[in-house]
Write a protein that holds these residues in place. Structure first.
Motif, mmCIF file in Angstrom:
data_model
loop_
_atom_site.group_PDB
_atom_site.id
_atom_site.type_symbol
_atom_site.label_atom_id
_atom_site.label_comp_id
_atom_site.label_asym_id
_atom_site.label_seq_id
_atom_site.Cartn_x
_atom_site.Cartn_y
_atom_site.Cartn_z
ATOM 1 N N ARG A 57 -3.809 8.568 -32.688
ATOM 2 C CA ARG A 57 -4.144 7.602 -31.641
ATOM 3 C C ARG A 57 -4.958 6.509 -32.300
ATOM 4 N N ILE A 58 -4.540 5.275 -32.076
ATOM 5 C CA ILE A 58 -5.149 4.163 -32.794
ATOM 6 C C ILE A 58 -5.352 2.977 -31.869
ATOM 7 N N ARG A 59 -6.540 2.370 -31.950
ATOM 8 C CA ARG A 59 -6.810 1.173 -31.163
ATOM 9 C C ARG A 59 -6.739 -0.063 -32.054
ATOM 10 N N ALA A 60 -6.303 -1.151 -31.461
ATOM 11 C CA ALA A 60 -6.192 -2.391 -32.219
ATOM 12 C C ALA A 60 -7.072 -3.468 -31.612
ATOM 13 N N MET A 61 -7.646 -4.299 -32.466
ATOM 14 C CA MET A 61 -8.396 -5.454 -31.976
ATOM 15 C C MET A 61 -7.895 -6.668 -32.735
ATOM 16 N N PRO A 62 -7.688 -7.775 -32.028
ATOM 17 C CA PRO A 62 -7.176 -8.970 -32.698
ATOM 18 C C PRO A 62 -8.139 -9.445 -33.776
ATOM 19 N N LEU A 63 -7.614 -9.726 -34.917
ATOM 20 C CA LEU A 63 -8.422 -10.224 -36.023
ATOM 21 C C LEU A 63 -9.112 -11.525 -35.639
ATOM 22 N N VAL B 194 -3.973 8.696 -41.429
ATOM 23 C CA VAL B 194 -3.099 7.618 -41.862
ATOM 24 C C VAL B 194 -3.169 7.491 -43.382
ATOM 25 N N SER B 195 -2.050 7.190 -43.991
ATOM 26 C CA SER B 195 -2.062 6.899 -45.424
ATOM 27 C C SER B 195 -1.837 5.407 -45.633
ATOM 28 N N TYR C 282 -7.594 -2.163 -36.948
ATOM 29 C CA TYR C 282 -7.309 -0.934 -36.225
ATOM 30 C C TYR C 282 -8.406 0.098 -36.457
ATOM 31 N N ARG C 283 -8.650 0.883 -35.432
ATOM 32 C CA ARG C 283 -9.549 2.019 -35.622
ATOM 33 C C ARG C 283 -8.800 3.297 -35.306
ATOM 34 N N ILE C 284 -8.898 4.247 -36.199
ATOM 35 C CA ILE C 284 -8.261 5.543 -35.981
ATOM 36 C C ILE C 284 -9.101 6.341 -34.990
ATOM 37 N N GLY D 211 -5.217 5.117 -50.325
ATOM 38 C CA GLY D 211 -6.282 5.790 -49.615
ATOM 39 C C GLY D 211 -5.773 6.452 -48.355
ATOM 40 N N PHE D 212 -6.642 7.242 -47.745
ATOM 41 C CA PHE D 212 -6.325 7.876 -46.482
ATOM 42 C C PHE D 212 -7.379 7.464 -45.472
ATOM 43 N N ALA D 213 -6.978 7.300 -44.233
ATOM 44 C CA ALA D 213 -7.938 6.918 -43.195
ATOM 45 C C ALA D 213 -7.958 7.983 -42.104
ATOM 46 N N TYR D 214 -9.148 8.298 -41.638
ATOM 47 C CA TYR D 214 -9.345 9.365 -40.672
ATOM 48 C C TYR D 214 -10.031 8.825 -39.435
ATOM 49 N N PRO D 215 -10.172 9.678 -38.406
ATOM 50 C CA PRO D 215 -10.822 9.205 -37.177
ATOM 51 C C PRO D 215 -12.157 8.532 -37.481
#
Lengths: 237, 237
Positions: free
Chosen positions: B107-113, B65-66, B58-60, B80-84
DNA sequence: CGGAGGGTTGACATAACTCAAACCGAGTGG
DNA sequence: CCACTCGGTTTGAGTTATGTCAACCCTCCG
């Protein structure tokens, strides 16, 4: 636990083993490493130090090694212990970001990082395996964080002992008899406690009948179930 | 700090940035990700949970996100925390080994592993870069361990604030103004302290003139030098 | 207006640290 | 063989930072 799960090796509370990958790397590295001469290190001798150029990957043949970072004021955080079969110095790029010091007399083989990188650059499979192995190390490091943050001395020590026991035979039965290759100071700096607290906690566990301590460096786990419960945060003692 | 240094992102006390690699991955992943639809997550909504099959990276895009693990008894360790711009879910194999939960609407995008793995298996360079990126995450996780183990509340909070400030513009000047996207509880579970201690420590820092707290979620770093000293273990306050 | 979710502050309890002394086992040298 | 030293460990007494419990405040939102 085998190859490459080295750096924070002593710590796998909850991560399942995945021997397949490590084995594959193990073999590849083994090919190179078996040709390299094994060097001997005395206790307290450094294999490498923070800031050293990272030129080699090392495999422990015998003995034991601690991996740690030093703070400004002399405090020390041990990040893991490495045992025979473990590889150290792998994640580094450019410079080593921690110190590796023998805690028992050790025989260690070195392989130039350049060679590994050369091979990896041409071999996607090895490379991917490298990636996954490091990912596992990452998971292990996080496990340690979980064990270290927020938890009482008894919980930490119990978890530590259990992990050492598991380490002896990954997948199989945890050993009853655990030899502590490291000093109280090492354990303290690993778990974020003091030597006195480690000592007191061990005697408390002994008094409670959960372990025996025939010698200061030898622990016998008498009640794994209860230890496990403690490690998981159960009350008492 | 950019791509892939996601998971324990908030934490880079001493690890130098290496934008080149991250950028390269960033681009490769970006190609795939840009086509993926962005999904919206509400506060407290899970992106994934411990034990979920790890199918995506996923990309923020926006929000925050925590990343955390839960203990038996309800205690929580934030890793950890994740940011854009950050990627999450990358190291996982098989199952996710932690939870990812939005702490701000995201808002988060997903890509298949699978796609990533397919590409990586054929592209040694991408693969090697992946490996190195994870290695950096590992380094970051260790930095956190160093910050967390053995240190006082003031040291931890000071280090935390400085890291947040640095995060805003990696390489450049650390920001004076830091918006805390997370609650006191999140910070507490990240640093291994309690919300009360976080609160008290912040007010102590404010009283000492090192920071200002115009709002509870907004920190202004007034004396970076002293904060830095504190973070490194200097006495006082 | 009222309730809920966060945040702050205070009083108190306690686990862990600090300092200090004594102990133990392994070497070493007389 | 004993005495001595040295590094590591254990134990004790007293201190303190942080956790716990509880009250209160503030802001947002219905």
């Amino acid at each position: 636990m085998t190859a490459l799960q080295a750096i924070s090796s002593a710590y796998y509370p909850s991560t399942p083993r995945r021997p397949a990958h490590s084995e594959r790397i193990g073999r590849t590295l083994d090919d190179c490493l078996s040709q390299a001469p094994a060097r001997r290190f005395d206790v307290k001798e450094f294999i490498f130090a923070e800031g050293d150029p990272a030129n080699h990957v090392y495999r422990i043949e015998s003995g034991a090694v601690s991996l740690f970072r030093l703070l400004y004021d002399g405090r020390r955080q041990i990040l893991g212990f490495a045992y025979p079969g473990d590889y150290i110095g792998l994640g580094a790029r450019g410079e080593h970001i921690m110190n590796a010091q023998a805690i028992k007399p050790a025989r260690i083989r070195a392989m130039p990082l350049a060679s590994l990188h050369r091979i990896a650059a041409k071999d996607p499979i090895l490379c991917f395996t490298l990636y996954q192995s490091i990912a596992e190390e990452l998971a292990a490091a996080r496990d340690l964080m979980v064990t270290t943050g927020h938890r009482s001395a008894v919980e930490r020590v119990a978890a530590f002992l259990i992990t050492l026991a598991r380490r002896s035979d990954p997948g199989g039965e945890p050993a009853r008899l655990v030899d502590l290759l490291m000093t109280r100071a090492d354990i303290a700096d690993f778990l974020g406690l003091t030597i006195e607290t480690i000592s007191r906690t061990l005697t408390k566990l002994k008094a409670g009948g959960l372990i025996d301590l025939p010698q200061s460096a030898r622990v016998i786990l008498l009640d794994m179930v209860e230890l496990q419960r403690l490690a998981e945060g159960a009350e008492s003692l």
